[in-house]
Design a protein around this motif. Structure first.
Motif, PDB file in Angstrom:
ATOM      1  N   LYS A  43       0.808  -1.220   0.000  1.00  0.00           N
ATOM      2  CA  LYS A  43       0.000   0.000   0.000  1.00  0.00           C
ATOM      3  C   LYS A  43       0.838   1.266   0.000  1.00  0.00           C
ATOM      4  CE  LYS A  43      -3.757   2.451   0.255  1.00  0.00           C
ATOM      5  NZ  LYS A  43      -4.616   2.605  -0.928  1.00  0.00           N
ATOM      6  N   ASP A  44       1.941   1.277   0.721  1.00  0.00           N
ATOM      7  CA  ASP A  44       2.729   2.501   0.873  1.00  0.00           C
ATOM      8  C   ASP A  44       3.936   2.559  -0.052  1.00  0.00           C
ATOM      9  OD1 ASP A  44       1.031   3.395   2.925  1.00  0.00           O
ATOM     10  OD2 ASP A  44       2.123   2.210   4.413  1.00  0.00           O
ATOM     11  N   SER A  45       3.991   1.673  -1.032  1.00  0.00           N
ATOM     12  CA  SER A  45       5.152   1.628  -1.918  1.00  0.00           C
ATOM     13  C   SER A  45       4.857   2.308  -3.254  1.00  0.00           C
ATOM     14  CB  SER A  45       5.565   0.176  -2.166  1.00  0.00           C
ATOM     15  OG  SER A  45       6.604   0.114  -3.123  1.00  0.00           O
ATOM     16  N   THR A  46       5.712   3.235  -3.640  1.00  0.00           N
ATOM     17  CA  THR A  46       5.592   3.884  -4.950  1.00  0.00           C
ATOM     18  C   THR A  46       6.385   3.137  -6.010  1.00  0.00           C
ATOM     19  OG1 THR A  46       7.463   5.344  -4.435  1.00  0.00           O
ATOM     20  CG2 THR A  46       5.259   6.172  -3.928  1.00  0.00           C
ATOM     21  N   CYS A  47       7.056   2.066  -5.605  1.00  0.00           N
ATOM     22  CA  CYS A  47       7.948   1.351  -6.503  1.00  0.00           C
ATOM     23  C   CYS A  47       7.186   0.315  -7.317  1.00  0.00           C
ATOM     24  CB  CYS A  47       9.030   0.663  -5.679  1.00  0.00           C
ATOM     25  SG  CYS A  47      10.354  -0.051  -6.655  1.00  0.00           S
ATOM     26  N   GLY A  48       7.518   0.217  -8.589  1.00  0.00           N
ATOM     27  CA  GLY A  48       6.921  -0.798  -9.438  1.00  0.00           C
ATOM     28  C   GLY A  48       5.556  -0.414  -9.975  1.00  0.00           C
ATOM     29  N   TYR A  49       4.992  -1.306 -10.774  1.00  0.00           N
ATOM     30  CA  TYR A  49       3.671  -1.124 -11.369  1.00  0.00           C
ATOM     31  C   TYR A  49       2.741  -2.217 -10.842  1.00  0.00           C
ATOM     32  CZ  TYR A  49       5.319   2.066 -15.111  1.00  0.00           C
ATOM     33  OH  TYR A  49       5.824   3.113 -15.827  1.00  0.00           O
ATOM     34  N   GLU A 105       4.290 -14.509 -22.390  1.00  0.00           N
ATOM     35  CA  GLU A 105       5.036 -13.289 -22.707  1.00  0.00           C
ATOM     36  C   GLU A 105       4.694 -12.163 -21.727  1.00  0.00           C
ATOM     37  OE1 GLU A 105       4.539 -12.180 -26.770  1.00  0.00           O
ATOM     38  OE2 GLU A 105       5.385 -14.048 -27.563  1.00  0.00           O
ATOM     39  N   ILE A 106       3.417 -12.057 -21.379  1.00  0.00           N
ATOM     40  CA  ILE A 106       3.000 -11.016 -20.441  1.00  0.00           C
ATOM     41  C   ILE A 106       3.660 -11.217 -19.078  1.00  0.00           C
ATOM     42  CG2 ILE A 106       1.038 -10.123 -19.115  1.00  0.00           C
ATOM     43  CD1 ILE A 106      -0.686 -10.731 -21.634  1.00  0.00           C
ATOM     44  N   PHE A 107       3.596 -12.438 -18.555  1.00  0.00           N
ATOM     45  CA  PHE A 107       4.169 -12.696 -17.236  1.00  0.00           C
ATOM     46  C   PHE A 107       5.681 -12.503 -17.240  1.00  0.00           C
ATOM     47  CE2 PHE A 107       0.375 -15.735 -16.571  1.00  0.00           C
ATOM     48  CZ  PHE A 107      -0.421 -14.678 -16.148  1.00  0.00           C
ATOM     49  N   GLN A 108       6.341 -12.868 -18.322  1.00  0.00           N
ATOM     50  CA  GLN A 108       7.777 -12.661 -18.402  1.00  0.00           C
ATOM     51  C   GLN A 108       8.124 -11.178 -18.417  1.00  0.00           C
ATOM     52  OE1 GLN A 108       8.792 -14.914 -21.932  1.00  0.00           O
ATOM     53  NE2 GLN A 108       9.220 -16.783 -20.764  1.00  0.00           N
ATOM     54  N   GLU A 109       7.336 -10.394 -19.142  1.00  0.00           N
ATOM     55  CA  GLU A 109       7.585  -8.958 -19.202  1.00  0.00           C
ATOM     56  C   GLU A 109       7.333  -8.295 -17.855  1.00  0.00           C
ATOM     57  OE1 GLU A 109       5.768  -5.075 -21.537  1.00  0.00           O
ATOM     58  OE2 GLU A 109       6.035  -6.954 -22.649  1.00  0.00           O
ATOM     59  N   VAL A 110       6.243  -8.686 -17.203  1.00  0.00           N
ATOM     60  CA  VAL A 110       5.926  -8.127 -15.892  1.00  0.00           C
ATOM     61  C   VAL A 110       7.036  -8.446 -14.902  1.00  0.00           C
ATOM     62  CG1 VAL A 110       4.379  -8.350 -13.904  1.00  0.00           C
ATOM     63  CG2 VAL A 110       3.430  -8.108 -16.196  1.00  0.00           C
ATOM     64  N   GLN A 111       7.484  -9.682 -14.912  1.00  0.00           N
ATOM     65  CA  GLN A 111       8.544 -10.091 -13.988  1.00  0.00           C
ATOM     66  C   GLN A 111       9.840  -9.334 -14.262  1.00  0.00           C
ATOM     67  OE1 GLN A 111       9.672 -14.256 -14.163  1.00  0.00           O
ATOM     68  NE2 GLN A 111      10.103 -14.284 -11.976  1.00  0.00           N
ATOM     69  N   ALA A 112      10.149  -9.122 -15.523  1.00  0.00           N
ATOM     70  CA  ALA A 112      11.374  -8.414 -15.892  1.00  0.00           C
ATOM     71  C   ALA A 112      11.330  -6.958 -15.441  1.00  0.00           C
ATOM     72  CB  ALA A 112      11.592  -8.494 -17.407  1.00  0.00           C
ATOM     73  N   VAL A 113      10.162  -6.321 -15.611  1.00  0.00           N
ATOM     74  CA  VAL A 113      10.029  -4.905 -15.219  1.00  0.00           C
ATOM     75  C   VAL A 113      10.117  -4.743 -13.713  1.00  0.00           C
ATOM     76  CG1 VAL A 113       8.453  -2.950 -15.138  1.00  0.00           C
ATOM     77  CG2 VAL A 113       8.705  -4.250 -17.257  1.00  0.00           C
ATOM     78  N   ASN A 114       9.358  -5.558 -12.975  1.00  0.00           N
ATOM     79  CA  ASN A 114       9.308  -5.389 -11.524  1.00  0.00           C
ATOM     80  C   ASN A 114      10.552  -5.905 -10.820  1.00  0.00           C
ATOM     81  OD1 ASN A 114       6.910  -4.081 -11.564  1.00  0.00           O
ATOM     82  ND2 ASN A 114       5.757  -5.622 -10.429  1.00  0.00           N
ATOM     83  N   SER A 115      11.333  -6.752 -11.473  1.00  0.00           N
ATOM     84  CA  SER A 115      12.523  -7.288 -10.820  1.00  0.00           C
ATOM     85  C   SER A 115      13.625  -6.253 -10.687  1.00  0.00           C
ATOM     86  CB  SER A 115      13.050  -8.501 -11.595  1.00  0.00           C
ATOM     87  OG  SER A 115      13.522  -8.117 -12.888  1.00  0.00           O
ATOM     88  N   VAL A 116      13.520  -5.123 -11.399  1.00  0.00           N
ATOM     89  CA  VAL A 116      14.571  -4.107 -11.304  1.00  0.00           C
ATOM     90  C   VAL A 116      14.379  -3.198 -10.113  1.00  0.00           C
ATOM     91  CG1 VAL A 116      14.865  -4.133 -13.788  1.00  0.00           C
ATOM     92  CG2 VAL A 116      13.373  -2.415 -12.772  1.00  0.00           C
ATOM     93  N   PHE A 117      13.258  -3.315  -9.403  1.00  0.00           N
ATOM     94  CA  PHE A 117      12.998  -2.437  -8.264  1.00  0.00           C
ATOM     95  C   PHE A 117      13.416  -3.117  -6.963  1.00  0.00           C
ATOM     96  CE2 PHE A 117      10.121  -0.929 -11.513  1.00  0.00           C
ATOM     97  CZ  PHE A 117      10.307   0.429 -11.451  1.00  0.00           C
TER      98      PHE A 117
END
Length: 218
Positions: A85-91, A206-218
């Motif tokens: 709830k209090d995290s601005t990190c990621g999508y 493909e969607i899950f791989q992309e989501v994981q790749a984006v959020n793993s950088v945070f």
């Protein structure tokens, strides 16, 4: 997503693809006169732990809606992950599957304004600019949720990105494609057209791989 969530998701996908049940099960079907705005309204409310717009309905709502997503057994108030709830990190993300061009919702403008007002933030203004010419407004919702997705604190919001899968087999509708494509585009998601079960599986992978790749950088 923890191991329990992954197993639950795998079960849902497996059930959908099962022979003699799956997509033909009434629990996995929406009414033929459904629109897209109402479920998107509830998705927005879920991410912000607001009261539901439409309470769970259908042949067996007790099994159709997981009680863990609500604050009570009546399932009329959502409960999103408190730890985020209090995290601005990621999508945050929505994977929207559509297999029929939806009916119009003539009251969407009032409903999306009412949803935005739940933030109690006068700075939140819904952009209702027309992005496509199908006469449907799902893209207005996905654009709104990308701009003002999950409220972290006053004037701070986390994006919600929407991926769309157009399931159309041999009868692909150009209006449906235009709508779903724009719903994804305005929220920095991706549109997929799927004519077979295998192409649905490919799109989801493909969607899950992309989501994981984006959020793993945070």
């Amino acid at each position: 997503m923890d191991d329990t969530n992954r197993l639950d998701l795998q079960k849902v996908v497996k059930d959908l693809s099962s022979v003699g049940q799956g997509v033909n099960d009434p629990l996995n079907k929406a009414d033929s006169n459904s629109n897209y705005e109402n479920p998107l309204n509830d998705a927005f409310r879920y991410f912000n732990s607001f009261a539901t717009y439409n309470s769970p309905s259908g042949p067996n709502p007790a099994t159709q809606a997981d009680v863990r997503g609500y604050t009570n057994a009546s399932k009329n108030v959502f409960s999103f992950l408190a730890s985020t709830k209090d995290s601005t990190c990621g999508y945050d993300y929505i994977v929207f599957l559509g297999n029929k061009f939806p009916n119009t919702n003539t009251t969407y403008s009032t409903e999306i304004d009412a949803a935005a007002a739940l933030f109690n933030d006068p700075a939140v203004v819904v952009d209702k600019t027309v992005n496509q010419t199908t006469g449907r407004s799902g893209d207005i919702w996905t654009k709104f949720m990308f701009q003002y997705g999950v409220k972290v604190k006053d004037s701070a919001y986390r994006h919600i990105t929407t991926y769309t899968i157009d399931i159309c087999n041999a009868h692909c509708d150009t209006s449906q494609a235009a709508l779903l494509s724009k719903m994804a585009d305005v929220s920095q998601g991706t549109y997929y057209q799927a004519k077979t079960l295998a192409s649905i599986e490919t799109a989801l992978t493909e969607i899950f791989q992309e989501v994981q790749a984006v959020n793993s950088v945070f």
